[in-house]
Design an enzyme around this catalytic site. Structure first.
Site, short mmCIF file in Angstrom:
data_model
loop_
_atom_site.label_atom_id
_atom_site.label_comp_id
_atom_site.label_asym_id
_atom_site.label_seq_id
_atom_site.Cartn_x
_atom_site.Cartn_y
_atom_site.Cartn_z
N PRO A 2 -27.94 10.08 13.21
CA PRO A 2 -28.06 11.48 13.59
C PRO A 2 -26.76 12.25 13.70
O PRO A 2 -26.29 12.53 14.79
CB PRO A 2 -28.78 11.41 14.96
CG PRO A 2 -28.52 10.05 15.48
CD PRO A 2 -28.11 9.19 14.35
N GLU A 3 -26.16 12.63 12.59
CA GLU A 3 -25.16 13.70 12.62
C GLU A 3 -25.85 14.92 12.00
O GLU A 3 -27.02 14.85 11.64
CB GLU A 3 -23.88 13.29 11.86
CG GLU A 3 -23.17 12.17 12.60
CD GLU A 3 -21.71 11.93 12.19
OE1 GLU A 3 -21.09 12.85 11.65
OE2 GLU A 3 -21.22 10.82 12.45
N LYS A 52 -26.75 19.48 15.64
CA LYS A 52 -27.63 18.32 15.79
C LYS A 52 -28.94 18.68 16.48
O LYS A 52 -29.67 17.79 16.91
CB LYS A 52 -26.88 17.22 16.57
CG LYS A 52 -25.61 16.76 15.87
CD LYS A 52 -24.70 15.97 16.76
CE LYS A 52 -23.34 15.78 16.08
NZ LYS A 52 -22.34 15.19 17.01
N ARG A 121 -24.45 28.46 22.70
CA ARG A 121 -23.43 27.52 23.17
C ARG A 121 -22.96 26.58 22.06
O ARG A 121 -22.15 25.69 22.32
CB ARG A 121 -23.94 26.74 24.39
CG ARG A 121 -25.07 25.78 24.14
CD ARG A 121 -25.41 25.05 25.46
NE ARG A 121 -26.78 24.59 25.50
CZ ARG A 121 -27.20 23.47 24.92
NH1 ARG A 121 -26.35 22.73 24.25
NH2 ARG A 121 -28.47 23.11 25.01
N ASN A 162 -19.25 11.33 14.85
CA ASN A 162 -18.16 10.36 14.82
C ASN A 162 -17.77 9.93 13.40
O ASN A 162 -16.61 9.62 13.15
CB ASN A 162 -18.53 9.13 15.66
CG ASN A 162 -17.31 8.48 16.27
OD1 ASN A 162 -16.21 9.04 16.26
ND2 ASN A 162 -17.49 7.28 16.76
N ARG A 258 -15.62 7.53 22.85
CA ARG A 258 -16.17 7.22 21.53
C ARG A 258 -15.14 6.42 20.75
O ARG A 258 -13.95 6.46 21.03
CB ARG A 258 -16.49 8.51 20.75
CG ARG A 258 -17.40 9.47 21.48
CD ARG A 258 -18.73 8.87 21.82
NE ARG A 258 -19.45 8.43 20.65
CZ ARG A 258 -20.18 9.24 19.88
NH1 ARG A 258 -20.28 10.51 20.15
NH2 ARG A 258 -20.79 8.75 18.83
#
Length: 269
Positions: A2-3, A52, A121, A162, A258
């Site tokens: 999930p990116e 996302k 946001r 990431n 991360r």
DNA sequence: TCCTTATGTACAA
DNA sequence: TGTACCTAAGGAC
């Protein structure tokens, strides 16, 4: 995976399979049962992604907000749907297709106002046509935070995770610890342009590939790779393995909880 | 069968 | 900065 590319791909896939139909909605796992009852037999009118975040619009009024988080997955396929397991948060089924959502951080019915607050946001998304890279750069250039952390900050730029973070910094030979304020306009321009292209390829192929043709093992006269996450990459999860370009060791470190990966030789300050 | 890990985020202190 | 949350795969036993 999930990116952002995964979420945009899901928006397309949900639309392709369900838009203009009125699917049955159920929540075998139970946490979305009340909303599923409200939505069942309602027409899916539109889908949308921002970073996302995935949005499904029913009967032109009811938005379902989905965020996969780290573990969330969607299994799509042709009917008949397999027997639902008790981890399926939301199952949609129509005449031809099913979609099973598992493990999302968020799956909620929201109002248009709440949806707008989510957009507000989030930073610009390289996969959206309304994205303005200058907005993101304005934040980057006045920050002492590392570029590696800024690229993961969804308020700065939406959809990068990431893998794209590590890979785009490698592709532009940028040290991940460089402060945002030291990123030049032309560097930001190159990063953004590259992300637009890479992430569109990610949507198309449903996986992340970042290795240029001239750097494939064949082209470099090296043994085939063993990347185990479905795509061909330069540094992501390749700690202690040789860099495809300089053959030095890829390094890894903790950055804001991360895993960061980079080549200290190719990516200099 | 248990433990670790993961492409994410929000909230508490 | 640490912790909680959601799931499943892979590896160590």
């Amino acid at each position: 995976m999930p990116e952002g590319h995964t979420i945009h791909r899901l928006a397309l896939d949900y639309a392709h399979r369900f838009q203009g139909t009125a699917p049955q909605a159920t929540s075998p796992q139970g946490k979305f049962s009340d909303a599923a009852d409200l939505l069942t037999d309602a027409e899916l009118t539109r889908t949308e992604a921002h970073g996302k975040h995935l949005f499904l619009l029913f009967r032109d009024t009811d938005w379902v907000h989905i965020h996969l988080g780290l573990f969330g997955k969607v299994a799509l396929g042709d009917t008949p749907a397999p027997p639902p397991t008790d981890t399926v948060r939301l199952r949609l089924t129509n005449e031809t297709s099913y979609a099973d959502l598992r493990g999302p951080t968020t799956c909620a019915l929201i109002t248009p106002t709440e949806k707008q607050a989510i957009h507000d946001r989030l930073g610009p998304d390289p996969l959206r046509t309304d994205a303005d890279p200058a907005t993101a750069y304005a934040r980057v250039r006045r920050s002492r935070t590392t570029i590696a952390a800024l690229l993961m900050d969804q308020k700065v730029i939406a959809g990068v995770g990431n893998v794209y973070r590590a890979e785009v910094l490698f592709r532009h030979r940028i040290d991940p610890y460089r402060p945002g304020r030291d990123i030049t306009p032309s560097e930001w321009d190159a990063i953004w342009t590259d992300l637009v292209e890479l992430m569109h390829e990610g949507v198309r192929d449903n996986r992340i590939d970042t290795v240029r043709p001239e750097h494939t093992p064949e082209a470099m006269g090296r043994p085939p790779r063993v990347d185990d996450h479905g795509g061909e990459v330069y540094v992501y999860r390749r700690a202690a393995m040789p860099c495809h370009i300089c053959a030095g060791e890829i390094r890894t470190a903790d950055l804001a909880a991360r895993n960061l990966f980079w080549c200290p030789t190719c990516q200099r300050r």
